[in-house]
Structure formats: C-alpha cells, structure tokens
Scaffold this motif. Structure first.
Motif, mmCIF file in Angstrom:
data_model
loop_
_atom_site.group_PDB
_atom_site.id
_atom_site.type_symbol
_atom_site.label_atom_id
_atom_site.label_comp_id
_atom_site.label_asym_id
_atom_site.label_seq_id
_atom_site.Cartn_x
_atom_site.Cartn_y
_atom_site.Cartn_z
ATOM 1 N N SER A 62 -18.075 24.576 -30.468
ATOM 2 C CA SER A 62 -18.712 25.724 -30.975
ATOM 3 C C SER A 62 -20.200 25.902 -30.073
ATOM 4 O O SER A 62 -20.777 24.890 -30.112
ATOM 5 N N THR A 108 -27.321 32.417 -33.044
ATOM 6 C CA THR A 108 -26.052 32.965 -32.888
ATOM 7 C C THR A 108 -25.161 31.727 -32.880
ATOM 8 O O THR A 108 -25.471 30.953 -32.064
ATOM 9 N N ASP A 159 -20.999 30.663 -32.568
ATOM 10 C CA ASP A 159 -19.938 31.706 -32.222
ATOM 11 C C ASP A 159 -19.030 30.518 -31.578
ATOM 12 O O ASP A 159 -19.201 29.503 -31.092
ATOM 13 N N PRO A 184 -18.881 35.503 -35.704
ATOM 14 C CA PRO A 184 -20.100 34.765 -35.317
ATOM 15 C C PRO A 184 -21.004 34.846 -36.563
ATOM 16 O O PRO A 184 -21.090 35.872 -37.343
#
Length: 820
Positions: A44, A81, A83, A89
């Motif tokens: 990730s 962020t 994601d 997200p």
C-alpha cells in the motif's frame, strides 16, 4: 561598529543558524490493514505533500505486515493519502506534523465495491515476493508453466529444483515437506513425483518456500516446507474458471468454482492430465573394478500416464467470531509400462547367456483427505483458538506380469497394495500480549500402514502362489507433539521469534522375511529461533536456527520387493530410523525500484541420513547377480552453501530473473563396509541454476523464456542424473482479459533427452543411461466467468498441517523418468 559588537553579532547569528539547523525533524508511522481480515496490506502506498506546495510530493510503501515509516520531514501541515488498488483511499487532510514521532496508528482500509464490480483485474502482484519468513512465487503470473503440472511450476521457484523423476529439492536436500493450502495430503506418502503430476499448473495460485519454519509447524523436512496454494476467491459472488492444455507430450484440464453468499461459501475444483504413449529406453551396464563387463541390460518400454484430483470445501460463519470449514479432496494416479527387456550375463570363461522377458506393469495410487476446522476469534483480532481434525487414506498399487521367452526362468505375476491411514487431532491458540505474541498448541497423529503382497509363479499360463514371497505387513507410527512459540519486537527494527517443539514417537512393526519385529519409542526436543533486522524500508537481514526431524514414509518402509525386472529390483526397509538435522541460515533481502535481491548462506548437519543403497544380490537367483536398490541410514551429511536470487527490469516491459544455488555434500561415519562405497568422506560440490525472462509486448500479449541447468546429485555411492531444460511461451489475453490462449515449446531443438546415473564401489561400477522423449509443443487456454460480491469475507488460513514424514522419491534405475 565596534569590534566587540561585531564579534557578538557574528556569534549570535551562528548560534541562531545552528539551533535552526538542528531543529528536530518529523517522522510518520502507522500500520495499514484490511478492515475485514485485519491483515496488513502489502505494498500500500503512503503519499505525503505539504498544503503550501502540492507539487512537492514524498512518500513510501508498506511492508508485508502493512507497517510504514517516513522520516526526515519538516514539521508543518500536510495532506496524507493511503491508497491501494481495490480499496477506498484513506485521506488525512490538513494533518499537523509535530517534531518527533507522529503515529497514525492502525489504518483500516475498506474494499471499494464500485471499483471491483466494474473491472476484472485490479492489479498485478510481482511474480516473486520476498517476505520476512518466506519467499512467495506467484505462479498465476507465469506463462511457460501453463498447460503443465506442479513439477513444471516448482522448477521456476527460487531455491527449489525438480529432477526428471519429479523429486523436489530445496538447496540440494530432498527432505522437504510439501503442503497443499497449508495442509498435508495422503497422496504425498507414496511418491511425491507422481502426486505432483496430478496437480495441473493452471490450478496453482502461488508457492511458498519456508526455509525456517517456526515451532508451530511439524518438525518434518530437514530443509524446510513448500506450501502449494491453489486458486480460490475469498470474496463473495459466483465465479470460476476453466483452463487446460493440448500438446504433443501431455494434456490437461482444470475447472474451478467459487460461490459465497452471506455466511456460507463453497469452493470446488477438479483437474486431470493424460500423457500420450511414449517409448522410454534404458541401457544398464555393470562392470568389475577392472573394467570387465558383468552384465548388460537393454529395455524399451511403452509408457502412458494419467492423473486426477478434485476437492470441495465448505465455509460457514456460525457467528461473527465462530468459523467452521470442512474440505474433502480425492486424488488418483496411474502409470502403465509395457515392453521388452534383454539381459546378457558375461561369464568368466568368455561365454555369455541371455535372458529375454516381456513385462506389463501398472503403478497406481489413489486416496482422499477429509478435514474439519473450527476457529474461535476474540475481541482482539489476533487472538484465536483453532480446533482441527483430519483423516487421510492413501492406497498404492503395483501390479506386474513378467513372461520369460528365454533363460528357463519361471514366469511371474506380482501384486502389492499398500494402505496408509492417518488420523490427526490438533489444537492451536494465539495470545497477543501487547506488542508480543504467544503461540501454543498440541497435536497427535495416528498412522496405520499396511502392505499386502501376492506373488505367483508358473509356466505356460499355469500359476501357483509363492508362499515364501507372499505376506501381509503392518506398521504403526504414532506421534504426540506440543509446542510453545514467542515473538516480539525491540529497538524498533528488530524482530525475534523463538520456540520449542516436543515430539514423542512410538513405532511398532511386524516381522517379515529377513526383517525382525520391532518396537521403538523416542522423544525429540526441537528448538527454533529467528532474529531479523530491518535495514531501511524494504531491506532486511535474518539469522535463524532450527532443529528438525524426518521420519520415513510408506515409500521407504514398504518391504515389497518388485521383481518385475529380472536384474534391476527395488525393496523398502521397514527398519529405517528417522533423520535429525541442525540448520543455520543467514539471509539478506532487499526490494528497491522494482529490483528484488535475495542472498543467503546456510549450514546443515543431518544425522542418520536416509539414502538409496545399491548392492549385489547373488542369493535369490543362484548363478545370476541382481542389482538391488533399497534404503538405509548411511551416516551423517554436512552441507554448506549459498543461494542468490535477482529480479530486475533493465528496460521497460522486460523482466529478468535468475537464481543460483551452490552447495556441498559430504557423507561421514558410514556404517557399511568399505566395499559399499568409494565416496565416503569426500566433499562434492553441486549447483542448481535458472534464468527466466518475460517481455510484455502489449497490454494483452506477453512472451517468456526459461532456461534451467542442474548438476548431477551426489549420493554416498554415486550420482543421480543432471538435468537441463529450455522452454519458450507466449500468451494472448482476450475479451477484456477474461480469457487467454497461449503456446508453449519445450526443448525445441532436441527430440530426446538423455539421463545418466552411476554407482561406484571398490568391487564394481554400474551405469544406467535413459533416453526419454522430452520435446513438446502445446496450446493452452483459460476462461474466467462469474461476478464478485464484495460483501464476502476473506478467510484466514487455518487447520491441520501434518508435515513430519520423509516423502518418497521416485523409483531410480529402470523406471526413472517414466512418469515425466
């Protein structure tokens, strides 16, 4: 300005700059996990950029546990962020980074249902993943194995090699335990090579190589554990796939079906393979130490092979914390050989005699595995109790009929059936204690092994039972085990996992032929320890030690003597003792900008090594020497070596992978007389190597090539064959990547492949040269159907793992490679 004031100004400016330059930086930490399974999300991405400059972007990726750390950031306000493909997200807007540690804690990621419903493929894993405790080969990404079987897949896996008989080695040691979806299978108790050929390559999702198993695993496998994971979808809906291959050498087909709704799910698959008839020739010769011929045998056998495997699994969530699953699988394998054997005996008076025979032989195995597991989860998702049970039955059958056209010997019909029953009960408990984890469990395995033999002799179609060669043999092997394992982290970058396993074994065998009845009880205390250190974000160093045991399976124990061949014969040994090994490994791995590098060095000492033992039998058939292969504990083997793996992309769309293993073999303390071997206490070097390249021609077209080279494998008496292979493949994806077709070619410029094995003793030498049709051309296809429902839950691996027995290598000598 006065001089004193000027100096004061300079000192103040310097001190101010120094204080500003040494102002503490900010660090971001956290753990990204799936909101349902609570497991870390590998790879990730974490993106960090200041709100004052959106173009100034920095970031990192999470490790195999979902953990990440990003250092040397200026304090301030950022947008962060997190994601990963297929997930919604997670955004931290206007997040203020303070000097020092800023821990985001556990970040739960939810599946993006809209994305999964609209696209078929959400992302591609790399073909090799190097995790802290194991190496993962994602077989579904492989092109050239399509249309083959499990042996074709395992040849591509770093640290592994597969010989012509299908015997699997890990860094030169064949004492490796093979699991399927984390569970044992009874079909591995007879002949590993035959069992692997029943698993289509298209059914395999990935292969895990575990070189340093924790105390939770059964202590079998002196070199480690291989876990073959078959394809299934853990998310809901009704979906599946069909695949297969048609070729000049072998053909196979496979079908998978997955259905999940609410708390209930079903997973089913069935696969089979068939090899076109092929003619295999063997040229066997035996010489005195002076080089004079003793006997020569030439045979040609028409061989066919087929296999079938199927399974069905049911999962049911009794409650949100109570899970139940049961799986039933069946398997079958059959190989038929029909041909002529011409044997010539060279007599001392310069004369010779001949023996011509016709042999029709069938080797078959079948069986089933049935397991049931109950898992209780608690408020802490890492706390878990699992109760498991499994019953397995494996049948092995060898039938033959030998008719002698010359030589004056009696014709012979032989029938042997071996049955291996296993009943297992197991309980495992995991208790998290803050940042540490305690694991404990108990287990019992009850094995009942029987072998029934019926030999008939006669002439002109009239046969009678040979009472002195017909028998019933019973062997019991019971194991009780318990383990305790403790894992913890310290100094942020260090992780330790240590444990101990106790196994008590009770043996009981009948008297038969030249083997006496026996009873034996022994207890083993088997420690394990692993310490790893993170070197940056994606590099690690690992040091491990473990002690492991290897008990002989039915293949090695079966006292049935296969006399279908008049000269080259085989017999098991029910009096074998288990092997015991000490293993030390130092490994380094790194992942950077698409490049994967793994290096390890190891030392292994194995006591009471089980190997094939070749000897001359001149008593069973007076006037003729028979080459008899059996098994025995031949002494101690000390081995050290290294394994290097590299994967990188020199140019866009091209990926190159290479693996080389270098290791030694040295047999010491041989209990047999000197005439048995000339190789005792000699150091031998061996290697295994491959190069694999893939090129993405377009988004839906990929080409791949694979070249493998293995040196001959040493034994205390000689060598087993070397092996080389070259395959080329291309795959085209169709219909929005829901289907594909491919072409595979193996050894395009050589129709036949030659394999040579040798035995050396102070009194005689013998060689066997086998010629096997190996070139092949094949077409492959696959089709995926159905729709996913993202409300389904992912399932964690749980259940029985029987991995305590030495598995059977394939028959050597005259039968070598006939199942290829």
């Amino acid at each position: 300005m006065k001089l004193k004031q000027f100096i004061t100004l300079i000192l103040f400016t310097t001190l101010t700059h120094s204080v500003w330059a040494q102002s503490p930086k900010a660090i971001i930490k956290g753990t990204v996990v799936d909101s349902i399974s609570k497991e870390g999300i590998y790879y990730s991405t974490i993106s960090v950029h200041p709100i004052t400059d959106a173009k100034k972007l920095t970031g990192t990726i999470a490790d195999e546990k979902g953990k990440f750390s990003l250092e040397n950031l200026e304090p301030g306000t950022y947008n962060i962020t997190i994601d990963f493909i297929g997930y919604i997200p997670k955004v931290f807007s206007n997040y203020t980074l303070k000097p020092g540690d800023n821990n985001l804690g556990t970040i739960l990621m939810s599946i993006n249902t809209n994305v999964l419903d609209e696209i078929v493929i959400t992302g591609e894993r790399p073909i090799i993943e190097n995790k802290i405790d194991r190496l993962v080969f994602n077989a579904e990404r492989d092109v050239t194995s399509a249309g083959g079987n499990a042996t074709d897949v395992l040849r591509k896996v770093p640290m592994l090699s597969v010989d012509i008989d299908g015997n699997v080695s890990m860094r030169g040691d064949q004492n490796v335990r093979i699991l399927i979806n984390g569970k044992p299978s009874g079909m591995m108790a007879n002949n590993v090579g035959d069992a692997l050929k029943t698993i289509p390559a298209d059914q395999i999702k990935s292969v895990e190589v575990i070189t340093s198993p924790s105390a939770k695993y059964d202590a079998e496998g002196t070199s480690g554990i291989i876990n073959i994971i078959t394809k299934k979808k853990d998310i809901g809906g009704v979906n599946g796939s069909i695949s297969g291959g048609l070729g000049t050498r072998h053909n196979n087909g496979n079908a998978n079906f997955n259905a999940r709704k609410g708390k209930f799910s079903v997973v089913a698959n069935v696969g089979g393979n068939y090899m076109w008839p092929q003619t295999v020739t063997n040229d066997f010769e035996q010489f005195t130490i002076g080089g004079d011929p003793v006997l020569r045998q030439f045979s040609d056998q028409k061989t066919t092979r087929s296999g079938l495997r199927g399974s069905i699994g049911i999962d049911y969530d009794l409650t949100d914390k109570d899970l139940f699953t049961t799986t039933f699988s069946v398997n079958g394998f059959e190989m038929n050989m029909d041909g002529n054997t011409n044997s010539t005996f060279f007599l001392p008076n310069n004369s010779n005699s001949s023996l011509l025979s016709n042999r029709d032989q069938k080797t078959a195995s079948d069986g089933f595995d049935w397991s049931a597991d109950y898992t209780r989860k608690f408020a802490n998702p890492k706390q878990e109790l699992t109760l498991s049970g499994q019953f397995s039955r494996s049948n092995s059958i060898t039938d033959y009929k030998t008719i002698y056209e010359t030589g004056g010997r009696l014709d012979e019909i032989g029938e042997n059936k071996g049955i291996n029953d296993e009943f297992t009960l197991q309980a495992d408990y995991v208790q998290p204690l803050g940042s540490t984890t305690l694991e404990m469990g108990v287990k019992t395995i009850l094995r009942d092994i029987t072998s029934s033999s019926l030999i008939q002799e006669g002439t002109d179609g009239s046969f009678h039972i040979s009472d002195d060669r017909s028998y019933d043999f019973n062997y019991n092997q019971d194991v009780v085990a318990g383990y305790l394992s403790y894992g913890f982290e310290f100094a942020e970058k260090y992780e330790v996992k240590a444990g101990v396993r106790m196994e008590h074994t009770k043996l009981n065998g009948d008297a038969i032929g030249g083997f006496e009845a026996f009873k034996n009880d022994y207890t083993n205390i088997l420690p394990t320890a692993v310490i790893s250190k993170k070197l940056g974000r994606m590099s690690s160093l690992k040091l491990s030690y473990n002690q492991r045991i290897q008990r002989p399976s039915l293949f090695y124990l079966n006292p049935f003597r296969n006399t279908a061949d008049p000269i080259v014969q085989r017999q098991g040994n029910p009096e074998l003792k288990p092997e015991l090994s000490h293993n030390v490994e130092l490994g380094y791995s790194t992942f950077k900008k698409g490049t994967v590098f793994n290096a390890s060095v190891f030392y292994r000492r194995t006591n009471d090594v089980i190997e094939s033992l070749n000897q001359i039998d001149s008593l069973s058939t007076p006037g003729q020497q028979i080459s008899l292969t059996t098994f025995d504990n031949i002494g101690t083997n000390e081995s050290f070596g290294t394994n290097l793996f590299l994967s990188f992309s020199p140019i866009r769309n091209l990926t190159l992978r290479s693996n080389i293993s270098l290791f030694t073999y040295e047999a010491k303390g041989n209990p047999f007389n000197e005439e048995m071997s000339t190789q005792v206490d000699k150091l031998h070097f061996m290697y295994r190597a491959f190069v694999n390249g893939s090129y993405k021609i377009s988004n839906d077209l990929i080409a791949e090539t694979f070249v493998m080279l293995n040196s001959p494998r040493r034994t205390f008496q000689g060598t087993s064959p070397s092996m080389s292979m070259w395959t080329v493949g291309v795959k085209k994806e169709l219909w929005d990547k829901t289907a594909s077709i491919g072409l595979n070619i193996t050894n395009p410029f050589w129709e036949n492949t030659h394999f040579k094995s040798e035995v050396f003793t102070p009194d005689y030498t013998q060689t066997n040269n086998m010629t096997l049709p190996f070139r092949s051309f094949g077409l492959t296809f696959s089709y995926n159907f159905g729709k996913v429902d993202t409300k389904g839950k992912a399932k964690k691996e749980r259940g029985i793992k029987n991995d305590d027995q030495k598995q059977g290598e394939s028959n050597q000598g005259i039968q070598m490679g006939n199942g290829m």
